[in-house]
Design an enzyme around this catalytic site. Structure first.
Site, PDB file in Angstrom:
ATOM      1  N   LYS A 213      25.521  52.291  64.568  1.00 31.65           N
ATOM      2  CA  LYS A 213      24.476  53.012  65.317  1.00 31.65           C
ATOM      3  C   LYS A 213      24.879  54.473  65.314  1.00 31.65           C
ATOM      4  CE  LYS A 213      23.714  53.348  70.046  1.00 31.65           C
ATOM      5  NZ  LYS A 213      23.077  53.002  71.330  1.00 31.65           N
TER       6      LYS A 213
ATOM      7  N   ARG B 101      19.845  46.463  75.263  1.00 32.47           N
ATOM      8  CA  ARG B 101      21.199  45.904  75.096  1.00 32.47           C
ATOM      9  C   ARG B 101      22.089  46.300  76.269  1.00 32.47           C
ATOM     10  NH1 ARG B 101      24.944  50.185  75.269  1.00 32.47           N
ATOM     11  NH2 ARG B 101      25.744  50.720  73.221  1.00 32.47           N
TER      12      ARG B 101
ATOM     13  N   HIS C   7      16.107  56.830  83.166  1.00 34.51           N
ATOM     14  CA  HIS C   7      15.428  56.058  82.115  1.00 34.51           C
ATOM     15  C   HIS C   7      15.923  54.609  82.056  1.00 34.51           C
ATOM     16  CE1 HIS C   7      13.440  55.288  78.317  1.00 34.51           C
ATOM     17  NE2 HIS C   7      14.592  54.909  77.798  1.00 34.51           N
ATOM     18  N   GLN C   8      17.245  54.422  82.112  1.00 34.04           N
ATOM     19  CA  GLN C   8      17.803  53.059  81.945  1.00 34.04           C
ATOM     20  C   GLN C   8      17.514  52.155  83.149  1.00 34.04           C
ATOM     21  OE1 GLN C   8      19.285  52.290  79.059  1.00 34.04           O
ATOM     22  NE2 GLN C   8      19.259  54.402  78.343  1.00 34.04           N
TER      23      GLN C   8
ATOM     24  N   MET D  50      27.540  50.842  85.014  1.00 33.56           N
ATOM     25  CA  MET D  50      26.978  50.971  83.662  1.00 33.56           C
ATOM     26  C   MET D  50      26.859  52.418  83.182  1.00 33.56           C
ATOM     27  SD  MET D  50      26.692  47.824  83.120  1.00 33.56           S
ATOM     28  CE  MET D  50      26.040  47.968  81.470  1.00 33.56           C
ATOM     29  N   GLY D  51      27.033  53.382  84.082  1.00 39.94           N
ATOM     30  CA  GLY D  51      26.773  54.766  83.686  1.00 39.94           C
ATOM     31  C   GLY D  51      27.954  55.450  83.018  1.00 39.94           C
TER      32      GLY D  51
ATOM     33  N   ASP E  53      30.412  56.169  80.502  1.00 34.44           N
ATOM     34  CA  ASP E  53      30.651  55.835  79.095  1.00 34.44           C
ATOM     35  C   ASP E  53      31.327  56.997  78.371  1.00 34.44           C
ATOM     36  OD1 ASP E  53      28.543  57.581  79.204  1.00 34.44           O
ATOM     37  OD2 ASP E  53      27.149  56.371  78.038  1.00 34.44           O
TER      38      ASP E  53
ATOM     39  N   LYS F  55      33.469  60.940  83.363  1.00 41.95           N
ATOM     40  CA  LYS F  55      32.394  60.409  84.223  1.00 41.95           C
ATOM     41  C   LYS F  55      33.001  59.413  85.227  1.00 41.95           C
ATOM     42  CE  LYS F  55      28.226  60.486  81.326  1.00 41.95           C
ATOM     43  NZ  LYS F  55      27.295  59.603  80.633  1.00 41.95           N
TER      44      LYS F  55
ATOM     45  N   GLY G 261      30.832  48.222  82.305  1.00 41.41           N
ATOM     46  CA  GLY G 261      30.043  48.096  81.070  1.00 41.41           C
ATOM     47  C   GLY G 261      30.028  49.424  80.326  1.00 41.41           C
TER      48      GLY G 261
END
Ligand code: NAD
Length: 321
Positions: free
Chosen positions: A67, A110, A137-138, A219-220, A222, A226, A292
């Site tokens: 990707k 995903r 958005h997510q 989940m944020g 990455d 952060k 995640g």
């Protein structure tokens, strides 16, 4: 070689498809049957953009690819989403290009599949209230997928910018659930499951606010730097992740690892729980936390579903290179 557009991806890949593909590849990663290659992410010195590749090979499902894409902060002003990505799939027997697949919708499904796999395997069966930290958005994708994992009866939400909260409220309305916007401490006191999906660089949830039995999907985070939750919360929780190497370097665990309050071997790949090699939650009072971080194999396996479905339904464009 096939071209599968964003529009076709949205039409052919369901939340259930994404859940099944992501759950299977997390299981394969934990068995050593699928692995991710080192991630490349660079500031390109143009348009303020961050550009990179996520790649890997799923030997169990015979899916190979990359990707590629990143973050273009000026896109929103031109009516485009800031995150842009495309997946290329290659035939693992020959190296030939199999498909070019739009990656934007697939990234959202995903990522939502990842937190919902964690809820399916780690949250208490009697979870009733879901708390959303983040309304970008997510968040709508996250909430829709999560609501399918337990019999939730209420949605609560906090967002840095309250004007974005109607996005999450709208999903609750869609499924007929009551909704309330709350401050973070009040949300923590009420939620049985919490999803954090923000771009924060400081803890938004403190350890002492989280009640026993809560499942939190972070989940944020990455990227290095952060952070969404108190590092002390990871020391107090049973910590699971998609990939330990990413969790300790770019994921939520990076801060607890740096502080020395969490050991790398205290982080369990969720694939071990999926494969039945780790019990996951051991008591109703455990706080379980899923870090995640987002791995390339998630993208590749959902792109593979998109390609297979689109070809079967005659919706892929066949191109000779
Ligand atoms: P978005 O830009 O649409 O939304 C950003 C969200 O973060 C909003 O809710 C915003 O209010 C909030 N936010 C921004 N700055 C904040 C701050 N300082 N404190 C608290 N909240 C803040 O982004 P999105 O597409 O919804 O993505 C959200 C996050 O998820 C991003 O950080 C993105 O990199 C990450 N992400 C992770 C994965 C993964 O696999 N783990 C996949 C996709 C996106």
């Amino acid at each position: 070689m096939y071209v599968v557009t964003e529009e076709v991806c949205e039409a052919v890949v369901t939340r259930k498809d994404a859940f099944d593909a992501v759950e299977a590849v997390f299981g394969a990663m934990a068995k050593g049957d699928a692995w991710n290659f080192p991630v490349v992410r660079e500031a390109i010195g143009h348009a303020d953009a961050l550009y990179g590749f996520k790649s890997g090979f799923d030997r169990a499902g015979l899916t190979l690819g990359v990707k590629s894409g990143g973050y273009w902060p000026g896109n929103m002003d031109n009516g485009l989403t800031n995150h842009q990505s495309t997946v290329a799939l290659f035939n693992p027997d020959t190296g030939q290009l199999q498909a070019v697949v739009g990656g934007n919708y697939l990234t959202a499904v995903r990522t939502a599949a990842s937190s919902s796999v964690s809820i399916a395997h780690l949250a208490r069966k009697d979870a009733k209230v879901i708390g959303m930290i983040g309304a970008g958005h997510q968040s709508a994708f996250q909430l829709r997928a999560a609501l399918e994992q337990r019999d939730f009866e209420k949605v609560i939400c906090w967002n840095h910018d309250p004007s974005m909260i109607p996005r999450v409220e709208g999903v609750a309305k869609e499924v007929g659930l009551p909704f309330e916007a709350l401050e973070r401490e009040a949300l923590s006191a009420e939620a049985d499951v919490i999803i954090t999906i923000t771009s924060a660089y400081e803890p938004l949830l403190m350890k002492d606010w989280i009640k026993p039995g809560t499942h939190i999907a972070c989940m944020g985070t990455d990227t290095k730097g952060k952070q969404e939750v108190d590092a002390a919360l990871l020391a107090a929780a049973r910590v699971f992740t998609d990939e330990v190497a990413q969790s300790i370097s770019i994921g939520e665990a990076q801060h607890a690892i740096a502080a020395g309050s969490l050991a790398e071997n205290a982080i369990t790949p969720i694939g071990d729980v999926i494969n039945g090699d780790n019990p996951g939650r051991t008591t109703p009072e455990d706080i379980t936390l899923f870090d995640g971080t987002g791995v390339g194999l998630q993208d590749l396996v959902v792109a593979r579903v998109a390609m297979d479905r689109a070809v079967a339904e005659g919706r892929a464009t066949d191109v000779v290179l």
